[in-house]
Design an enzyme around this catalytic site. Structure first.
Site, PDB file in Angstrom:
ATOM      1  N   TYR A  58       0.838  -1.200   0.000  1.00  0.00           N
ATOM      2  CA  TYR A  58       0.000   0.000   0.000  1.00  0.00           C
ATOM      3  C   TYR A  58       0.867   1.241   0.000  1.00  0.00           C
ATOM      4  CZ  TYR A  58       0.985   0.977   4.970  1.00  0.00           C
ATOM      5  OH  TYR A  58       1.606   1.287   6.148  1.00  0.00           O
ATOM      6  N   ARG A  77       8.279   4.138  -4.498  1.00  0.00           N
ATOM      7  CA  ARG A  77       8.352   3.129  -3.421  1.00  0.00           C
ATOM      8  C   ARG A  77       7.309   2.028  -3.665  1.00  0.00           C
ATOM      9  NH1 ARG A  77       7.780   5.363   2.526  1.00  0.00           N
ATOM     10  NH2 ARG A  77       5.603   5.521   1.876  1.00  0.00           N
ATOM     11  N   ARG A  88      -7.773 -20.883  -1.699  1.00  0.00           N
ATOM     12  CA  ARG A  88      -6.803 -20.363  -0.735  1.00  0.00           C
ATOM     13  C   ARG A  88      -5.562 -21.256  -0.770  1.00  0.00           C
ATOM     14  NH1 ARG A  88      -5.077 -21.398   4.344  1.00  0.00           N
ATOM     15  NH2 ARG A  88      -4.251 -19.624   5.510  1.00  0.00           N
ATOM     16  N   LYS A 101       6.591  -2.036   1.843  1.00  0.00           N
ATOM     17  CA  LYS A 101       5.426  -1.448   2.521  1.00  0.00           C
ATOM     18  C   LYS A 101       4.238  -2.390   2.354  1.00  0.00           C
ATOM     19  CE  LYS A 101       3.258   3.073   3.128  1.00  0.00           C
ATOM     20  NZ  LYS A 101       3.402   3.118   4.575  1.00  0.00           N
ATOM     21  N   GLU A 132      11.916   2.430  14.101  1.00  0.00           N
ATOM     22  CA  GLU A 132      11.086   3.515  13.573  1.00  0.00           C
ATOM     23  C   GLU A 132       9.772   3.542  14.344  1.00  0.00           C
ATOM     24  OE1 GLU A 132       9.955   2.667   9.448  1.00  0.00           O
ATOM     25  OE2 GLU A 132      10.108   0.527   9.903  1.00  0.00           O
ATOM     26  N   LEU A 157      11.205   1.048   6.932  1.00  0.00           N
ATOM     27  CA  LEU A 157      10.616   1.536   5.690  1.00  0.00           C
ATOM     28  C   LEU A 157      11.359   2.816   5.290  1.00  0.00           C
ATOM     29  CD1 LEU A 157       8.107   1.042   3.790  1.00  0.00           C
ATOM     30  CD2 LEU A 157       7.126   3.003   4.973  1.00  0.00           C
TER      31      LEU A 157
HETATM   32  N1  PMP Z   1       7.778   3.892   8.837  1.00  0.00           N
HETATM   33  C1  PMP Z   1       6.619   3.208   8.857  1.00  0.00           C
HETATM   34  C2  PMP Z   1       6.584   1.864   9.513  1.00  0.00           C
HETATM   35  C3  PMP Z   1       5.469   3.755   8.270  1.00  0.00           C
HETATM   36  O1  PMP Z   1       4.316   3.062   8.262  1.00  0.00           O
HETATM   37  C4  PMP Z   1       5.528   5.049   7.710  1.00  0.00           C
HETATM   38  C5  PMP Z   1       4.306   5.678   7.120  1.00  0.00           C
HETATM   39  N2  PMP Z   1       4.015   5.153   5.875  1.00  0.00           N
HETATM   40  C6  PMP Z   1       6.750   5.716   7.703  1.00  0.00           C
HETATM   41  C7  PMP Z   1       7.860   5.108   8.282  1.00  0.00           C
HETATM   42  C8  PMP Z   1       6.893   7.066   7.085  1.00  0.00           C
HETATM   43  O2  PMP Z   1       6.932   6.989   5.685  1.00  0.00           O
HETATM   44  P1  PMP Z   1       6.427   8.194   4.789  1.00  0.00           P
HETATM   45  O3  PMP Z   1       7.191   9.408   5.228  1.00  0.00           O
HETATM   46  O4  PMP Z   1       6.806   7.793   3.410  1.00  0.00           O
HETATM   47  O5  PMP Z   1       4.974   8.312   5.004  1.00  0.00           O
END
Ligand code: PMP
Length: 288
Positions: free
Chosen positions: A33, A52, A101, A148, A181, A206
């Site tokens: 997503y 991305r 499935r 993601k 993060e 991410l």
């Molecule tokens: N880390 C994670 C785990 C996230 O879910 C997000 C939000 N998408 C981010 C970092 C920040 O990424 P972005 O600045 O591209 O939204």
């Protein structure tokens, strides 16, 4: 005006938007997503988000059902049809609904593409004024956090733990005691020596689109950036802390695990970076 969503080529009222219970997103979280902010009716930094997205799809061997430019057109159409001035566009691509499935990739199944809009106050956010409180939690996720994926259970649990503790975000911590993060954001601290510290991109996190833009803006401002891991103890002792994400831009962090960061109020550089990001996002010609 009802909310309008996009499902596999059709625009329809959100309440009527449906996918199969055999969709692999539903059965296996087999999908990816993106979330991009909308400010002033424009998608912010959307090329970075779509690049991305392409990367997430490539890593999982999912073929995009539409070329990226057509996906951008769908997003813009949702902004227009929903009359979004400020908010988000969410989009999700899964490996589709095969007839059963089976864990193995299905042959000849078209991926599912759904997208919808959400209105949200982003620029004049009250959290930007007050700052947010962070709770640290163990990082329970898999080993490819650079993709993601829609498999977000660890982040859901982390965010709920934060909310239950009276905080607004969770910072996840790896087995070495280093912050990876936020549950839905990138984590930064600013040391007493004024270095902006954030973890380098790797499979452990991410690669945040907002992170990248903020790093460029900070460098342009002559601020020092150190890409390295930082411990929870170092974060407690930081002069400032902040987080970045598409939906929240830059938000100051004012406490971690109940310990005030710096003065316990939003820090000067965190606020500066938020202002610079908003200027850049709403005036994209300004930075090369
Ligand atoms: N880390 C994670 C785990 C996230 O879910 C997000 C939000 N998408 C981010 C970092 C920040 O990424 P972005 O600045 O591209 O939204």
């Amino acid at each position: 005006m009802p909310d309008i969503a996009y499902v596999n080529g059709a625009y329809l009222p959100l309440a009527e938007a449906r996918v199969s219970i055999l969709d692999r997103g539903f059965l296996f979280a087999d999908g990816v997503y993106e979330v991009a902010a909308v400010i002033g009716g424009r998608l912010i930094d959307n090329e970075a988000h779509l690049s991305r997205l392409a990367n997430s799809l490539r890593e999982l061997g999912i073929e995009s059902p539409l070329p990226m430019q057509k996906i951008a057109d769908v997003e813009a159409e949702l902004v227009a049809r929903n009359g979004v001035n400020e908010g988000l566009i969410y989009l999700q691509i899964t490996r589709g609904a095969a007839g059963d499935r089976d864990f193995a990739f299905p042959a000849g199944t078209t991926p599912t593409l759904v997208a919808f809009a959400q209105k949200k106050i982003i620029v004049a956010s009250s959290a930007a004024e007050t700052g947010v409180k962070v709770l640290t939690v163990p990082d329970l996720r898999w080993a490819r956090r650079d993709i993601k994926t829609i498999a977000l259970l660890a982040q859901v649990l982390a965010k709920q733990a934060a909310l239950d503790a009276g905080c607004q975000e969770a910072w996840m911590v790896d087995q070495n005691g280093l912050v990876t993060e936020g549950s839905s954001s990138t984590a930064f601290i600013i040391t007493k020596a004024n270095a902006i510290v954030t973890r380098p991109n790797s499979v452990a996190i991410l690669p945040g689109c907002t992170r990248k833009a903020v790093q460029s803006l900070a460098a342009r401002e002559g601020l020092t950036i150190e890409e390295r891991g930082f411990s929870v103890a170092e974060a407690y002792d930081a002069k400032e802390a902040f987080l970045t994400s598409a939906s929240n831009l830059v938000l100051p962090v004012v406490s971690i695990d109940g310990r005030p960061i710096g003065s316990g109020a939003p820090g000067a550089n965190s606020r500066l970076l938020r202002t610079l990001y908003i200027e850049w996002a709403t005036n994209p010609g300004a930075m090369g």
